[in-house]
Design a protein around this motif. Structure first.
Motif, PDB file in Angstrom:
ATOM      1  N   THR A 102       0.826  -1.205   0.000  1.00 47.81           N
ATOM      2  CA  THR A 102       0.000   0.000   0.000  1.00 47.81           C
ATOM      3  C   THR A 102       0.863   1.260   0.000  1.00 47.81           C
ATOM      4  O   THR A 102       0.384   2.337   0.323  1.00 47.81           O
ATOM      5  CB  THR A 102      -0.939   0.012   1.229  1.00 47.81           C
ATOM      6  N   CYS A 103       2.122   1.140  -0.390  1.00 46.59           N
ATOM      7  CA  CYS A 103       3.077   2.248  -0.384  1.00 46.59           C
ATOM      8  C   CYS A 103       3.033   3.023  -1.712  1.00 46.59           C
ATOM      9  O   CYS A 103       2.223   2.720  -2.582  1.00 46.59           O
ATOM     10  CB  CYS A 103       4.477   1.690  -0.138  1.00 46.59           C
ATOM     11  N   ASP A 104       3.936   3.990  -1.872  1.00 49.79           N
ATOM     12  CA  ASP A 104       4.012   4.707  -3.144  1.00 49.79           C
ATOM     13  C   ASP A 104       4.753   3.849  -4.171  1.00 49.79           C
ATOM     14  O   ASP A 104       5.343   2.820  -3.843  1.00 49.79           O
ATOM     15  CB  ASP A 104       4.649   6.088  -2.980  1.00 49.79           C
ATOM     16  N   ILE A 105       4.714   4.272  -5.420  1.00 53.88           N
ATOM     17  CA  ILE A 105       5.245   3.460  -6.511  1.00 53.88           C
ATOM     18  C   ILE A 105       6.751   3.248  -6.397  1.00 53.88           C
ATOM     19  O   ILE A 105       7.254   2.155  -6.683  1.00 53.88           O
ATOM     20  CB  ILE A 105       4.849   4.039  -7.899  1.00 53.88           C
ATOM     21  N   GLU A 106       7.488   4.264  -5.958  1.00 49.38           N
ATOM     22  CA  GLU A 106       8.938   4.109  -5.830  1.00 49.38           C
ATOM     23  C   GLU A 106       9.290   3.035  -4.803  1.00 49.38           C
ATOM     24  O   GLU A 106      10.162   2.198  -5.041  1.00 49.38           O
ATOM     25  CB  GLU A 106       9.608   5.436  -5.441  1.00 49.38           C
ATOM     26  N   GLU A 107       8.613   3.035  -3.669  1.00 49.12           N
ATOM     27  CA  GLU A 107       8.861   2.025  -2.642  1.00 49.12           C
ATOM     28  C   GLU A 107       8.425   0.644  -3.120  1.00 49.12           C
ATOM     29  O   GLU A 107       9.097  -0.362  -2.850  1.00 49.12           O
ATOM     30  CB  GLU A 107       8.136   2.395  -1.342  1.00 49.12           C
ATOM     31  N   ALA A 108       7.319   0.583  -3.834  1.00 50.63           N
ATOM     32  CA  ALA A 108       6.847  -0.703  -4.359  1.00 50.63           C
ATOM     33  C   ALA A 108       7.865  -1.297  -5.327  1.00 50.63           C
ATOM     34  O   ALA A 108       8.183  -2.491  -5.258  1.00 50.63           O
ATOM     35  CB  ALA A 108       5.492  -0.532  -5.041  1.00 50.63           C
ATOM     36  N   VAL A 109       8.404  -0.474  -6.228  1.00 54.03           N
ATOM     37  CA  VAL A 109       9.410  -0.949  -7.182  1.00 54.03           C
ATOM     38  C   VAL A 109      10.663  -1.399  -6.429  1.00 54.03           C
ATOM     39  O   VAL A 109      11.213  -2.471  -6.710  1.00 54.03           O
ATOM     40  CB  VAL A 109       9.748   0.131  -8.238  1.00 54.03           C
ATOM     41  N   ALA A 110      11.121  -0.615  -5.470  1.00 52.06           N
ATOM     42  CA  ALA A 110      12.317  -0.984  -4.709  1.00 52.06           C
ATOM     43  C   ALA A 110      12.117  -2.295  -3.948  1.00 52.06           C
ATOM     44  O   ALA A 110      13.004  -3.161  -3.926  1.00 52.06           O
ATOM     45  CB  ALA A 110      12.703   0.140  -3.752  1.00 52.06           C
ATOM     46  N   THR A 111      10.956  -2.466  -3.326  1.00 56.67           N
ATOM     47  CA  THR A 111      10.657  -3.690  -2.571  1.00 56.67           C
ATOM     48  C   THR A 111      10.633  -4.905  -3.486  1.00 56.67           C
ATOM     49  O   THR A 111      11.266  -5.925  -3.211  1.00 56.67           O
ATOM     50  CB  THR A 111       9.298  -3.550  -1.850  1.00 56.67           C
ATOM     51  N   ALA A 112       9.904  -4.804  -4.592  1.00 51.88           N
ATOM     52  CA  ALA A 112       9.782  -5.929  -5.519  1.00 51.88           C
ATOM     53  C   ALA A 112      11.114  -6.212  -6.211  1.00 51.88           C
ATOM     54  O   ALA A 112      11.489  -7.367  -6.416  1.00 51.88           O
ATOM     55  CB  ALA A 112       8.688  -5.650  -6.541  1.00 51.88           C
ATOM     56  N   ARG A 113      11.843  -5.167  -6.527  1.00 50.79           N
ATOM     57  CA  ARG A 113      13.135  -5.343  -7.196  1.00 50.79           C
ATOM     58  C   ARG A 113      14.132  -6.042  -6.278  1.00 50.79           C
ATOM     59  O   ARG A 113      14.891  -6.907  -6.722  1.00 50.79           O
ATOM     60  CB  ARG A 113      13.662  -3.988  -7.630  1.00 50.79           C
ATOM     61  N   ALA A 114      14.112  -5.708  -5.017  1.00 48.60           N
ATOM     62  CA  ALA A 114      15.001  -6.372  -4.057  1.00 48.60           C
ATOM     63  C   ALA A 114      14.685  -7.862  -3.971  1.00 48.60           C
ATOM     64  O   ALA A 114      15.576  -8.695  -3.824  1.00 48.60           O
ATOM     65  CB  ALA A 114      14.877  -5.716  -2.688  1.00 48.60           C
ATOM     66  N   ALA A 115      13.406  -8.199  -4.088  1.00 43.62           N
ATOM     67  CA  ALA A 115      12.986  -9.601  -4.023  1.00 43.62           C
ATOM     68  C   ALA A 115      13.299 -10.364  -5.309  1.00 43.62           C
ATOM     69  O   ALA A 115      13.272 -11.594  -5.314  1.00 43.62           O
ATOM     70  CB  ALA A 115      11.488  -9.685  -3.742  1.00 43.62           C
ATOM     71  N   ALA A 116      13.618  -9.654  -6.391  1.00 51.51           N
ATOM     72  CA  ALA A 116      13.884 -10.291  -7.679  1.00 51.51           C
ATOM     73  C   ALA A 116      15.224 -11.019  -7.707  1.00 51.51           C
ATOM     74  O   ALA A 116      15.495 -11.759  -8.647  1.00 51.51           O
ATOM     75  CB  ALA A 116      13.817  -9.266  -8.807  1.00 51.51           C
ATOM     76  N   GLY A 117      16.051 -10.817  -6.704  1.00 53.63           N
ATOM     77  CA  GLY A 117      17.308 -11.554  -6.613  1.00 53.63           C
ATOM     78  C   GLY A 117      18.256 -11.334  -7.771  1.00 53.63           C
ATOM     79  O   GLY A 117      18.893 -12.278  -8.234  1.00 53.63           O
ATOM     80  N   GLY A 118      18.365 -10.106  -8.257  1.00 52.20           N
ATOM     81  CA  GLY A 118      19.276  -9.810  -9.351  1.00 52.20           C
ATOM     82  C   GLY A 118      18.698 -10.045 -10.726  1.00 52.20           C
ATOM     83  O   GLY A 118      19.337  -9.758 -11.732  1.00 52.20           O
ATOM     84  N   LYS A 119      17.481 -10.567 -10.797  1.00 49.12           N
ATOM     85  CA  LYS A 119      16.807 -10.759 -12.078  1.00 49.12           C
ATOM     86  C   LYS A 119      15.896  -9.567 -12.349  1.00 49.12           C
ATOM     87  O   LYS A 119      15.788  -8.655 -11.533  1.00 49.12           O
ATOM     88  CB  LYS A 119      15.987 -12.051 -12.065  1.00 49.12           C
ATOM     89  N   ASN A 120      15.190  -9.606 -13.464  1.00 52.16           N
ATOM     90  CA  ASN A 120      14.307  -8.507 -13.841  1.00 52.16           C
ATOM     91  C   ASN A 120      13.046  -8.464 -12.984  1.00 52.16           C
ATOM     92  O   ASN A 120      12.534  -9.499 -12.569  1.00 52.16           O
ATOM     93  CB  ASN A 120      13.888  -8.630 -15.302  1.00 52.16           C
ATOM     94  N   LEU A 121      12.559  -7.257 -12.771  1.00 54.28           N
ATOM     95  CA  LEU A 121      11.253  -7.037 -12.169  1.00 54.28           C
ATOM     96  C   LEU A 121      10.286  -6.789 -13.314  1.00 54.28           C
ATOM     97  O   LEU A 121      10.470  -5.864 -14.114  1.00 54.28           O
ATOM     98  CB  LEU A 121      11.268  -5.824 -11.235  1.00 54.28           C
ATOM     99  N   GLU A 122       9.271  -7.616 -13.413  1.00 51.63           N
ATOM    100  CA  GLU A 122       8.263  -7.513 -14.459  1.00 51.63           C
ATOM    101  C   GLU A 122       7.093  -6.706 -13.914  1.00 51.63           C
ATOM    102  O   GLU A 122       6.545  -7.045 -12.869  1.00 51.63           O
ATOM    103  CB  GLU A 122       7.829  -8.924 -14.833  1.00 51.63           C
ATOM    104  N   VAL A 123       6.701  -5.645 -14.616  1.00 48.33           N
ATOM    105  CA  VAL A 123       5.597  -4.783 -14.208  1.00 48.33           C
ATOM    106  C   VAL A 123       4.401  -5.080 -15.096  1.00 48.33           C
ATOM    107  O   VAL A 123       4.483  -4.982 -16.325  1.00 48.33           O
ATOM    108  CB  VAL A 123       5.985  -3.292 -14.299  1.00 48.33           C
ATOM    109  N   LEU A 124       3.277  -5.441 -14.468  1.00 47.73           N
ATOM    110  CA  LEU A 124       2.044  -5.771 -15.186  1.00 47.73           C
ATOM    111  C   LEU A 124       0.923  -4.865 -14.688  1.00 47.73           C
ATOM    112  O   LEU A 124       0.828  -4.599 -13.489  1.00 47.73           O
ATOM    113  CB  LEU A 124       1.657  -7.230 -14.930  1.00 47.73           C
ATOM    114  N   GLY A 125       0.074  -4.448 -15.590  1.00 51.84           N
ATOM    115  CA  GLY A 125      -1.064  -3.603 -15.225  1.00 51.84           C
ATOM    116  C   GLY A 125      -0.894  -2.206 -15.785  1.00 51.84           C
ATOM    117  O   GLY A 125       0.163  -1.595 -15.635  1.00 51.84           O
ATOM    118  N   ALA A 126      -1.927  -1.712 -16.445  1.00 55.39           N
ATOM    119  CA  ALA A 126      -1.851  -0.421 -17.132  1.00 55.39           C
ATOM    120  C   ALA A 126      -1.535   0.730 -16.188  1.00 55.39           C
ATOM    121  O   ALA A 126      -0.668   1.559 -16.474  1.00 55.39           O
ATOM    122  CB  ALA A 126      -3.163  -0.149 -17.870  1.00 55.39           C
TER     123      ALA A 126
END
Length: 186
Positions: A102-126
Motif C-alpha cells: 500500500t506504499c508509493d510506486i517508488e517504494e513498491a518498485v524498490a521492494t519488488a526489485r530487491a525480491a527479484a534476486g538480481g533478475k528482472n522485475l516484471e511490471v504488469l497492469g496499465a
C-alpha cells in the motif's frame, strides 16, 4: 550508470524494471470488461522462455490481479518469482502467494526489485506501468503482439501519460506472436 534506489538501469545487483504487455494488433492490452482470456491460445510460458527465465519478481496492479484471479488456471512451468500487488485496499482474505503493498510506486518498485534476486522485475497492469513510466522507473518495455483485433478495451497506455521516447533493440517471432523490445530513453 544505474540508480539502485529507483531501480533504473542495469544496477550492480542486476536486473531491470521491465513493463511487460500482451497487446492486440489494434493496441489493446485487455478487451471489453478487462477480459484477458483472448491471448492464452497464442502465448504460453514456453513461447519466449528466455524472458521467463530472466524474471525474478512481478509487480502487478490490483485490477490486473483481480482479473487474473477470475481466469482459469493455466498449466505452465512459469514461475515469475515473488508477486507483489500494489493497491489502496488489500483484500480481506489474503492470498498466500502474494504480498499486497500500500506504499508509493517508488517504494513498491524498490521492494519488488530487491525480491527479484538480481533478475528482472516484471511490471504488469496499465495503471502501475504508467506510474512507473511517469517517474522514470522503467528500463525496458516488452510487448507481445498477438494476431487479434479487439476493437475495444483497455489501451496500451492511459490518456495523459505523456511522451516517452523509446529505442527499439529487438523483435522476435515465435509462432503467431511477435515480441517487440524497447529501451526507455532517459
Amino acid at each position: 550508470m544505474s540508480d539502485a534506489s529507483t531501480g533504473t538501469g542495469d544496477s550492480a545487483d542486476g536486473g531491470k524494471v521491465v513493463v511487460n504487455r500482451v497487446m492486440s494488433l489494434d493496441g489493446f492490452i485487455a478487451g471489453p470488461d478487462h477480459a484477458m482470456d483472448w491471448f492464452s491460445e497464442y502465448l504460453t510460458a514456453n513461447t519466449f522462455p528466455e524472458v521467463m527465465a530472466a524474471t525474478g519478481a512481478m509487480l502487478v496492479g490490483r485490477g490486473t490481479y483481480d482479473v487474473a484471479q477470475g481466469m482459469p488456471e493455466q498449466d505452465t512451468d512459469y514461475d515469475g518469482g515473488p508477486q507483489f500487488v500494489l493497491t489502496h485496499e488489500p483484500p480481506d482474505k489474503p492470498d498466500s502467494g502474494v504480498t499486497f503493498l500500500t506504499c508509493d510506486i517508488e517504494e513498491a518498485v524498490a521492494t519488488a526489485r530487491a525480491a527479484a534476486g538480481g533478475k528482472n522485475l516484471e511490471v504488469l497492469g496499465a495503471d502501475v506501468a504508467a506510474q512507473c513510466l511517469r517517474r522514470g522507473l522503467v528500463d525496458e518495455i516488452l510487448v507481445y503482439v498477438v494476431p487479434v483485433l479487439l476493437g475495444d478495451g483497455v489501451r496500451f497506455s492511459p490518456p495523459g501519460l505523456g511522451r516517452i521516447d523509446l529505442e527499439p533493440f529487438s523483435n522476435t517471432q515465435s509462432g503467431a506472436v511477435t515480441m517487440l523490445r524497447y529501451r526507455v530513453r532517459k
